[in-house]
Design a protein around this motif. Structure first.
Motif, short mmCIF file in Angstrom:
data_model
loop_
_atom_site.label_atom_id
_atom_site.label_comp_id
_atom_site.label_asym_id
_atom_site.label_seq_id
_atom_site.Cartn_x
_atom_site.Cartn_y
_atom_site.Cartn_z
N GLN A 130 88.58 57.13 -15.83
CA GLN A 130 89.33 57.21 -17.08
C GLN A 130 88.56 57.97 -18.15
O GLN A 130 89.14 58.60 -19.02
N VAL A 131 87.23 57.92 -18.07
CA VAL A 131 86.38 58.59 -19.06
C VAL A 131 85.85 59.91 -18.52
O VAL A 131 85.93 60.95 -19.18
N GLY A 132 85.31 59.87 -17.32
CA GLY A 132 84.65 61.05 -16.76
C GLY A 132 85.49 61.87 -15.81
O GLY A 132 85.06 62.93 -15.36
N GLY A 133 86.70 61.37 -15.49
CA GLY A 133 87.55 62.11 -14.57
C GLY A 133 87.04 62.06 -13.14
O GLY A 133 86.12 61.31 -12.80
N VAL A 134 87.63 62.89 -12.31
CA VAL A 134 87.26 62.93 -10.90
C VAL A 134 85.82 63.41 -10.72
O VAL A 134 85.12 63.00 -9.80
N GLU A 135 85.36 64.28 -11.65
CA GLU A 135 84.00 64.81 -11.54
C GLU A 135 82.96 63.71 -11.48
O GLU A 135 82.00 63.78 -10.72
N ALA A 136 83.15 62.67 -12.31
CA ALA A 136 82.16 61.59 -12.37
C ALA A 136 82.04 60.88 -11.03
O ALA A 136 80.93 60.64 -10.54
N ASP A 137 83.17 60.52 -10.44
CA ASP A 137 83.14 59.86 -9.14
C ASP A 137 82.56 60.77 -8.07
O ASP A 137 81.81 60.34 -7.19
N THR A 138 82.91 62.05 -8.13
CA THR A 138 82.41 63.01 -7.16
C THR A 138 80.90 63.14 -7.25
O THR A 138 80.19 63.14 -6.23
N MET A 139 80.39 63.26 -8.47
CA MET A 139 78.95 63.41 -8.66
C MET A 139 78.20 62.17 -8.21
O MET A 139 77.17 62.26 -7.53
N ALA A 140 78.71 60.99 -8.57
CA ALA A 140 78.06 59.74 -8.16
C ALA A 140 78.05 59.61 -6.65
O ALA A 140 77.04 59.23 -6.04
N ALA A 141 79.18 59.92 -6.03
CA ALA A 141 79.29 59.82 -4.57
C ALA A 141 78.32 60.77 -3.89
O ALA A 141 77.62 60.40 -2.94
N ASN A 142 78.26 62.00 -4.38
CA ASN A 142 77.38 62.99 -3.76
C ASN A 142 75.92 62.60 -3.93
O ASN A 142 75.12 62.68 -2.98
N GLU A 143 75.55 62.14 -5.12
CA GLU A 143 74.15 61.77 -5.36
C GLU A 143 73.74 60.60 -4.47
O GLU A 143 72.65 60.60 -3.88
N LEU A 144 74.61 59.60 -4.36
CA LEU A 144 74.30 58.45 -3.52
C LEU A 144 74.12 58.88 -2.06
O LEU A 144 73.17 58.48 -1.39
N ASN A 145 75.03 59.69 -1.57
CA ASN A 145 74.97 60.11 -0.17
C ASN A 145 73.78 61.01 0.12
O ASN A 145 73.17 60.92 1.20
N VAL A 146 73.42 61.87 -0.82
CA VAL A 146 72.26 62.75 -0.61
C VAL A 146 70.98 61.93 -0.51
O VAL A 146 70.16 62.15 0.39
N HIS A 147 70.80 60.98 -1.43
CA HIS A 147 69.60 60.14 -1.36
C HIS A 147 69.58 59.33 -0.07
O HIS A 147 68.53 59.19 0.57
N ALA A 148 70.73 58.80 0.32
CA ALA A 148 70.79 58.04 1.57
C ALA A 148 70.41 58.91 2.75
O ALA A 148 69.70 58.48 3.67
N SER A 149 70.86 60.16 2.74
CA SER A 149 70.54 61.09 3.81
C SER A 149 69.04 61.39 3.85
O SER A 149 68.40 61.33 4.90
N LEU A 150 68.47 61.72 2.69
CA LEU A 150 67.05 62.09 2.64
C LEU A 150 66.16 60.90 2.99
O LEU A 150 65.12 61.06 3.62
N GLN A 151 66.57 59.71 2.58
CA GLN A 151 65.76 58.52 2.83
C GLN A 151 65.92 57.99 4.25
O GLN A 151 65.21 57.07 4.65
N SER A 152 66.84 58.58 5.02
CA SER A 152 67.01 58.16 6.41
C SER A 152 66.57 59.25 7.38
O SER A 152 66.79 59.14 8.58
N SER A 153 65.95 60.31 6.85
CA SER A 153 65.55 61.42 7.70
C SER A 153 64.51 60.99 8.72
O SER A 153 63.57 60.26 8.41
N SER A 154 64.69 61.45 9.95
CA SER A 154 63.73 61.15 11.01
C SER A 154 62.70 62.26 11.17
O SER A 154 61.79 62.16 11.99
#
Length: 417
Positions: A130-154
């Motif tokens: 409602q405040v940040g629009g779709v961009e806010a959810d997109t950015m949060a989702a991408n940041e969370l997934n990127v960190h999860a990916s980097l922190q699970s690297s083998s």
């Protein structure tokens, strides 16, 4: 502070949120991640993140910042005395920027339960739709997934030069709260501002007439800046080794555990703000897809990168270019008095006035006494700083060094300090 990001284009969400209520007034994040070849099971990563909002305690507000949208790119206009081919100029970029709609808030906090109880955290809060629009959810989702990916690297152990994500949750109002380990509140931009203000003591109207103290201060500053750059480049090299681009690298996206130059031996710079990070593990993206990488791949095609391998190389070189601008920022701002140079003025000098001809820029800076300490810094090692900066800002993306090559450069070795 303002974090400059390469674009702010909405994309489809890459994780969903459960609807379980909690006494905290929020609900846990439910990662919907697909396993990738060559990486550990995502389930292990998910299990290591704290997703229960009751496990956190929120403290005071630290501050807030926003992102700038890059809405278009255009070739540089040739200078009066400099001529480049259209192909060369097409490889350079001028950004049309505007203020983005997403405003980030930062809070202190700690983990209140479990084996990590008492661990200090920094909450990064994305506004709801409602405040940040779709961009806010997109950015949060991408940041969370990127960190999860980097922190699970083998491929290697977790890099100490990238901020560590500990968990997160969503509030009833739709805000996304990401919890990062608190390894420092100040950024490279904060450090540069403080260092610049201190330069007035030596370069201002009321000069401090103690040459020994000045020389020692400049020596410590040079060492601190190089240590800062080394850490930032190690973080970037780790991301590239794990097939991730940063795509919003700048002085505000490097967090420091200390700004005390005497403590440079303990300095650990960490990359943050991965909301615009791009995955380069897969086949060529669709040109029509509306993703955070959309503008990147369009610029890649305009620069002559068409195959998946060429586009991957372009993306990595694009990060190196931004790292070069960060290098230039840290080579000038901390060594100049306040008001003499800022990031926008420096970028205009590099890209517009001198069109990345650093020999010409050096001659210009030599004529201005206010810029002499910056020139002396880049002159170290028989001009090693200018040499490295010129390579990172090469007009042809194919000729820019990799992050590992930057780290092995003689200027970064700092043996001349």
């Amino acid at each position: 502070m303002v974090v400059v990001a390469t674009n702010c284009i909405p994309s489809s969400r890459v994780f969903s949120l459960s609807s379980l209520p909690s006494s905290f007034g929020g609900k846990p994040l439910n990662l919907q991640l697909r396993p990738r070849s060559g990486h550990r099971d995502w389930g292990l990563c998910k299990a290591s993140l704290i997703m229960d909002p009751d496990s956190f305690e929120v403290g005071r507000l630290i501050g807030s910042y926003g992102f700038m949208n890059v809405t278009s790119y255009s070739g540089l206009k040739p200078g009066m005395d400099m001529e480049y081919s259209p192909a060369d100029i097409g490889r350079l970029r001028v950004q049309d920027v505007g203020e983005g709609s997403v405003k980030i808030r930062l809070y202190e906090g700690r983990i209140a339960q479990g084996s990590r109880r008492g661990t200090p955290v920094i909450f990064k809060v994305y506004p709801g739709q409602q405040v940040g629009g779709v961009e806010a959810d997109t950015m949060a989702a991408n940041e969370l997934n990127v960190h999860a990916s980097l922190q699970s690297s083998s491929k290697s152990a977790i890099c100490q030069n990238i901020q560590i994500l500990l968990g997160g949750f969503e509030t009833k109002t739709g805000e996304q709260w990401l919890a990062f380990r608190n390894d420092g509140k100040y950024s490279a931009a904060d450090y540069a501002k403080v260092a610049s203000e201190k330069m007035s003591k030596y370069l201002g109207e009321q000069k401090f007439w103690n040459p020994f103290e000045k020389d020692e201060t400049i020596k410590r500053r040079r060492n601190f800046v190089i240590k800062l750059l080394q850490g930032a480049m190690r973080g970037l090299a780790y991301m590239h080794d794990n097939d991730r681009l940063h795509q919003s690298l700048g002085p505000a996206s490097v967090v420091l555990n200390t700004m005390v130059e005497k403590d440079s031996a303990y300095l650990v710079p960490r990359l943050r703000d991965l909301a615009f990070s791009v995955d380069i593990r897969y086949s060529q993206p669709e040109e029509s897809s509306r993703t955070p990488s959309d503008e990147l791949w369009r610029r890649a095609s305009a620069a002559g990168a068409f195959t998946p391998m060429e586009k991957r190389a372009f993306g990595i070189a694009d990060d190196i270019y931004e790292a070069g601008l960060l290098f230039a920022y840290l080579a000038f701002i901390p060594f100049c008095e306040p008001g003499v140079m800022d990031s926008l003025s420096l970028r205009r000098l590099l890209e517009n006035t001198f069109q990345l001809d650093l020999d010409a820029m050096r001659e210009y800076c030599l004529a201005d006494d206010r810029l002499l300490e910056a020139v002396k810094f880049l002159d170290l090692g028989a001009g090693a700083g200018w040499e490295l900066l010129q390579a990172m800002l090469n007009r042809d993306f194919r000729k820019r060094p990799t992050a590992d090559t930057v780290l092995s450069h003689r200027f970064m070795a700092a043996k001349f300090l």
